[in-house]
Design a protein around this motif. Structure first.
Motif, PDB file in Angstrom:
ATOM      1  N   LYS A  51       0.813  -1.218   0.000  1.00 15.45           N
ATOM      2  CA  LYS A  51       0.000   0.000   0.000  1.00 15.45           C
ATOM      3  C   LYS A  51       0.845   1.266   0.000  1.00 15.45           C
ATOM      4  O   LYS A  51       0.400   2.302  -0.468  1.00 15.45           O
ATOM      5  CB  LYS A  51      -0.917   0.026   1.229  1.00 15.45           C
ATOM      6  N   SER A  52       2.051   1.193   0.515  1.00 14.10           N
ATOM      7  CA  SER A  52       2.868   2.397   0.656  1.00 14.10           C
ATOM      8  C   SER A  52       3.862   2.580  -0.488  1.00 14.10           C
ATOM      9  O   SER A  52       4.749   3.414  -0.396  1.00 14.10           O
ATOM     10  CB  SER A  52       3.622   2.348   1.984  1.00 14.10           C
ATOM     11  N   THR A  53       3.722   1.834  -1.567  1.00 10.41           N
ATOM     12  CA  THR A  53       4.663   1.939  -2.680  1.00 10.41           C
ATOM     13  C   THR A  53       4.258   3.070  -3.627  1.00 10.41           C
ATOM     14  O   THR A  53       3.090   3.472  -3.666  1.00 10.41           O
ATOM     15  CB  THR A  53       4.706   0.619  -3.468  1.00 10.41           C
ATOM     16  N   PRO A  54       5.202   3.583  -4.407  1.00  9.09           N
ATOM     17  CA  PRO A  54       4.856   4.605  -5.400  1.00  9.09           C
ATOM     18  C   PRO A  54       3.878   4.106  -6.462  1.00  9.09           C
ATOM     19  O   PRO A  54       3.033   4.867  -6.931  1.00  9.09           O
ATOM     20  CB  PRO A  54       6.203   4.970  -6.017  1.00  9.09           C
ATOM     21  N   TYR A  55       3.972   2.839  -6.819  1.00  8.54           N
ATOM     22  CA  TYR A  55       3.043   2.292  -7.814  1.00  8.54           C
ATOM     23  C   TYR A  55       1.612   2.297  -7.286  1.00  8.54           C
ATOM     24  O   TYR A  55       0.671   2.623  -8.015  1.00  8.54           O
ATOM     25  CB  TYR A  55       3.458   0.872  -8.201  1.00  8.54           C
ATOM     26  N   ALA A  56       1.440   1.959  -6.017  1.00 13.17           N
ATOM     27  CA  ALA A  56       0.106   1.982  -5.417  1.00 13.17           C
ATOM     28  C   ALA A  56      -0.446   3.405  -5.387  1.00 13.17           C
ATOM     29  O   ALA A  56      -1.634   3.625  -5.645  1.00 13.17           O
ATOM     30  CB  ALA A  56       0.147   1.399  -4.009  1.00 13.17           C
ATOM     31  N   ALA A  57       0.407   4.374  -5.103  1.00 15.28           N
ATOM     32  CA  ALA A  57      -0.034   5.770  -5.104  1.00 15.28           C
ATOM     33  C   ALA A  57      -0.456   6.198  -6.501  1.00 15.28           C
ATOM     34  O   ALA A  57      -1.480   6.869  -6.680  1.00 15.28           O
ATOM     35  CB  ALA A  57       1.089   6.664  -4.595  1.00 15.28           C
ATOM     36  N   GLN A  58       0.304   5.791  -7.494  1.00 16.02           N
ATOM     37  CA  GLN A  58      -0.010   6.143  -8.880  1.00 16.02           C
ATOM     38  C   GLN A  58      -1.347   5.546  -9.305  1.00 16.02           C
ATOM     39  O   GLN A  58      -2.186   6.232  -9.894  1.00 16.02           O
ATOM     40  CB  GLN A  58       1.120   5.628  -9.767  1.00 16.02           C
ATOM     41  N   GLU A  59      -1.569   4.286  -9.001  1.00 14.04           N
ATOM     42  CA  GLU A  59      -2.817   3.627  -9.384  1.00 14.04           C
ATOM     43  C   GLU A  59      -4.014   4.204  -8.623  1.00 14.04           C
ATOM     44  O   GLU A  59      -5.101   4.357  -9.183  1.00 14.04           O
ATOM     45  CB  GLU A  59      -2.716   2.123  -9.126  1.00 14.04           C
ATOM     46  N   THR A  60      -3.819   4.535  -7.367  1.00 15.72           N
ATOM     47  CA  THR A  60      -4.902   5.097  -6.560  1.00 15.72           C
ATOM     48  C   THR A  60      -5.333   6.453  -7.098  1.00 15.72           C
ATOM     49  O   THR A  60      -6.530   6.725  -7.253  1.00 15.72           O
ATOM     50  CB  THR A  60      -4.445   5.228  -5.098  1.00 15.72           C
ATOM     51  N   VAL A  61      -4.365   7.305  -7.408  1.00 13.25           N
ATOM     52  CA  VAL A  61      -4.681   8.627  -7.950  1.00 13.25           C
ATOM     53  C   VAL A  61      -5.334   8.499  -9.321  1.00 13.25           C
ATOM     54  O   VAL A  61      -6.313   9.193  -9.621  1.00 13.25           O
ATOM     55  CB  VAL A  61      -3.407   9.497  -8.016  1.00 13.25           C
TER      56      VAL A  61
END
Length: 124
Positions: A51-61
């Motif tokens: 959950k705290s990875t940059p890829y997860a942030a990218q997909e969430t946004v």
């Protein structure tokens, strides 16, 4: 799954990104502060330390922005980002990559001016 509120035409809005060490939470609101879409990395099927990875942030946004563009027709946003998490820059890049005009990027992370009092020194 992004939580989407009622449908209305909003062209200008704000994207609030809270990137902590454990999760990324994205909230998209209009200029008055009424929430249109909110989602998190956990709601996008990322579990545990993923959950705290940059890829997860990218997909969430990307998921939140696509939902608000489809439902509300948003075109221009200002980004407010807070927290010390790893997905900060990836989240900002994802907002810019989703064909939204970004007017400003503001860091609203809370910083202590002096902080709490330290515990007593240990006497040996």
């Amino acid at each position: 799954m992004a939580v989407v509120k009622k449908k209305r035409n909003v062209v200008v809005g704000r994207v609030h990104i809270c990137a902590t060490y454990n999760n990324v939470i994205v909230t998209i609101a209009d200029q008055q502060g009424h929430v249109l879409v909110t989602t998190s990395a956990g709601a996008c099927n990322f579990k545990g330390s993923k959950k705290s990875t940059p890829y997860a942030a990218q997909e969430t946004v990307a998921r939140a922005v696509k939902a608000v563009i489809e439902r509300n027709g948003m075109k221009t946003v200002s980004v407010c980002i807070s927290g010390p998490g790893a997905g900060r820059e990836a989240a900002i890049r994802a907002v810019q990559a989703c064909n939204l005009n970004v007017t400003s990027i503001k860091d609203v992370t809370k910083l202590p001016h002096n902080g709490c009092k330290l515990p007593k020194r240990r006497r040996v």
